[in-house]
Design a protein around this motif. Sequence first.
Motif, PDB file in Angstrom:
ATOM      1  N   ASN A 127       0.813  -1.215   0.000  1.00  0.00           N
ATOM      2  CA  ASN A 127       0.000   0.000   0.000  1.00  0.00           C
ATOM      3  C   ASN A 127       0.846   1.265   0.000  1.00  0.00           C
ATOM      4  OD1 ASN A 127      -2.600  -1.166  -0.022  1.00  0.00           O
ATOM      5  ND2 ASN A 127      -2.438  -1.622   2.165  1.00  0.00           N
ATOM      6  N   ALA A 128       2.189   1.100   0.014  1.00  0.00           N
ATOM      7  CA  ALA A 128       3.068   2.267   0.069  1.00  0.00           C
ATOM      8  C   ALA A 128       4.134   2.264  -1.021  1.00  0.00           C
ATOM      9  CB  ALA A 128       3.741   2.348   1.440  1.00  0.00           C
ATOM     10  N   ILE A 129       4.331   1.138  -1.719  1.00  0.00           N
ATOM     11  CA  ILE A 129       5.345   1.035  -2.770  1.00  0.00           C
ATOM     12  C   ILE A 129       4.715   0.381  -3.995  1.00  0.00           C
ATOM     13  CG2 ILE A 129       7.615   0.132  -3.420  1.00  0.00           C
ATOM     14  CD1 ILE A 129       8.260  -0.164  -0.463  1.00  0.00           C
ATOM     15  N   GLU A 130       5.014   0.940  -5.160  1.00  0.00           N
ATOM     16  CA  GLU A 130       4.602   0.291  -6.400  1.00  0.00           C
ATOM     17  C   GLU A 130       5.610   0.623  -7.491  1.00  0.00           C
ATOM     18  OE1 GLU A 130       0.736   1.781  -7.408  1.00  0.00           O
ATOM     19  OE2 GLU A 130       1.538   3.544  -8.440  1.00  0.00           O
ATOM     20  N   GLN A 131       5.661  -0.197  -8.521  1.00  0.00           N
ATOM     21  CA  GLN A 131       6.585   0.078  -9.610  1.00  0.00           C
ATOM     22  C   GLN A 131       6.046   1.203 -10.479  1.00  0.00           C
ATOM     23  OE1 GLN A 131       6.485  -3.943 -11.347  1.00  0.00           O
ATOM     24  NE2 GLN A 131       5.738  -3.019 -13.246  1.00  0.00           N
ATOM     25  N   ALA A 132       6.976   1.952 -11.066  1.00  0.00           N
ATOM     26  CA  ALA A 132       6.600   3.115 -11.866  1.00  0.00           C
ATOM     27  C   ALA A 132       6.032   2.695 -13.214  1.00  0.00           C
ATOM     28  CB  ALA A 132       7.816   4.010 -12.076  1.00  0.00           C
ATOM     29  N   HIS A 133       5.109   3.499 -13.709  1.00  0.00           N
ATOM     30  CA  HIS A 133       4.625   3.364 -15.078  1.00  0.00           C
ATOM     31  C   HIS A 133       5.439   4.337 -15.929  1.00  0.00           C
ATOM     32  CE1 HIS A 133       1.114   0.880 -14.084  1.00  0.00           C
ATOM     33  NE2 HIS A 133       1.031   1.613 -12.989  1.00  0.00           N
ATOM     34  N   ILE A 134       6.181   3.810 -16.886  1.00  0.00           N
ATOM     35  CA  ILE A 134       7.071   4.637 -17.699  1.00  0.00           C
ATOM     36  C   ILE A 134       6.310   5.224 -18.881  1.00  0.00           C
ATOM     37  CG2 ILE A 134       9.138   4.614 -19.156  1.00  0.00           C
ATOM     38  CD1 ILE A 134      10.245   2.424 -17.333  1.00  0.00           C
ATOM     39  N   ARG A 135       6.446   6.516 -19.060  1.00  0.00           N
ATOM     40  CA  ARG A 135       5.773   7.195 -20.168  1.00  0.00           C
ATOM     41  C   ARG A 135       6.498   6.882 -21.473  1.00  0.00           C
ATOM     42  NH1 ARG A 135       2.379  11.909 -20.656  1.00  0.00           N
ATOM     43  NH2 ARG A 135       2.484  12.756 -22.769  1.00  0.00           N
ATOM     44  N   MET A 136       5.758   6.425 -22.466  1.00  0.00           N
ATOM     45  CA  MET A 136       6.330   6.102 -23.766  1.00  0.00           C
ATOM     46  C   MET A 136       5.916   7.103 -24.840  1.00  0.00           C
ATOM     47  SD  MET A 136       8.194   3.571 -23.045  1.00  0.00           S
ATOM     48  CE  MET A 136       8.693   3.133 -24.715  1.00  0.00           C
ATOM     49  N   ARG A 137       5.084   8.063 -24.485  1.00  0.00           N
ATOM     50  CA  ARG A 137       4.629   9.059 -25.450  1.00  0.00           C
ATOM     51  C   ARG A 137       5.494  10.314 -25.382  1.00  0.00           C
ATOM     52  NH1 ARG A 137      -1.530  10.364 -24.997  1.00  0.00           N
ATOM     53  NH2 ARG A 137      -0.991  11.351 -26.983  1.00  0.00           N
ATOM     54  N   ILE A 138       5.523  11.078 -26.469  1.00  0.00           N
ATOM     55  CA  ILE A 138       6.235  12.351 -26.518  1.00  0.00           C
ATOM     56  C   ILE A 138       5.522  13.360 -25.621  1.00  0.00           C
ATOM     57  CG2 ILE A 138       6.908  14.269 -28.022  1.00  0.00           C
ATOM     58  CD1 ILE A 138       6.991  12.227 -30.330  1.00  0.00           C
ATOM     59  N   VAL A 139       6.300  14.143 -24.891  1.00  0.00           N
ATOM     60  CA  VAL A 139       5.732  15.192 -24.052  1.00  0.00           C
ATOM     61  C   VAL A 139       5.783  16.506 -24.830  1.00  0.00           C
ATOM     62  CG1 VAL A 139       5.791  16.319 -21.809  1.00  0.00           C
ATOM     63  CG2 VAL A 139       6.658  13.992 -22.045  1.00  0.00           C
ATOM     64  N   PRO A 140       4.648  17.136 -25.098  1.00  0.00           N
ATOM     65  CA  PRO A 140       4.651  18.362 -25.907  1.00  0.00           C
ATOM     66  C   PRO A 140       5.222  19.562 -25.154  1.00  0.00           C
ATOM     67  CG  PRO A 140       2.439  17.887 -25.120  1.00  0.00           C
ATOM     68  CD  PRO A 140       3.288  16.714 -24.727  1.00  0.00           C
TER      69      PRO A 140
END
Length: 269
Positions: A127-140
């Motif tokens: 409830n306090a740690i989770e793996q990151a979701h990595i952004r694969m899209r371009i950031v404008p």
Amino acid sequence: FGLLVLGALCGCNGQTQTVLRDTVWGEFPSVVLVKTPREHQYCLGTVLNGNHILTSAFCVLSYDRMRVFPARLVRVFGGDINVTPVSPTRQTRTGQHIFVHENYRPHTFENNIAVIRLAEPFHLPSNAIEQAHIRMRIVPDTHPCDVVTWYRPTGTDANPSQEVPRQQAFNVNIRNRDLCAAERRTELTVQENTICTYTTSVMNVVQGDPMFCNGELTSIQSYTFLPPGQQPQMQPNLVSTQVRFYIHWINAQLNRTQPMPEGWNPVEF
């Protein structure tokens, strides 16, 4: 170059007021604290999975950038947003292996990325740690994002009641890379695999501090630089390493069976 000072920027389109704030429980559960043998040096890392942490190469190297710290001397604290008091959800781990990008260049900050393998995995799900979701899209350009950092007193005027190190965050906006690169006249290091951002007030960050856009891990802080002719803390650009450009390298480290070559030195290799 350990402490990166980020200052006010003027005349940027889409600029919003930068606000530094304490984070709250569950806001950035993939962010962990990395403590190395450097005295008083804390870095941040991001959970890739239960066994691996992503951070900057700078974080896991000695002051002279010529030696990787012994992994057993590196500690990682997850599931907490303060140094004290210790939360009952905190999980503390030591490193087993440290993998620095083989093409890391300390003088240009290229490939400023590393993976720490833990001697014992974090207990997940949590409830306090989770793996990151990595952004694969371009950031404008002008897109708002959040940089997570660790509280560090900025000087003698720091409020003594706020001296307890804790997790904080501040908002940034994406700056046009070409405009940013045009101001880097000494060396062309604002490449496609980096992101340039700006704020409206002075912030202290360290290489390895993660940036999240729409809740997804987008980059980790690498360096700042000033446009020619400017004094410190006037209009520095904050440049970070885009994680999506290193997905293949990261995956290779997750399955790696051999440690770093003995005596590896980024200044010589």
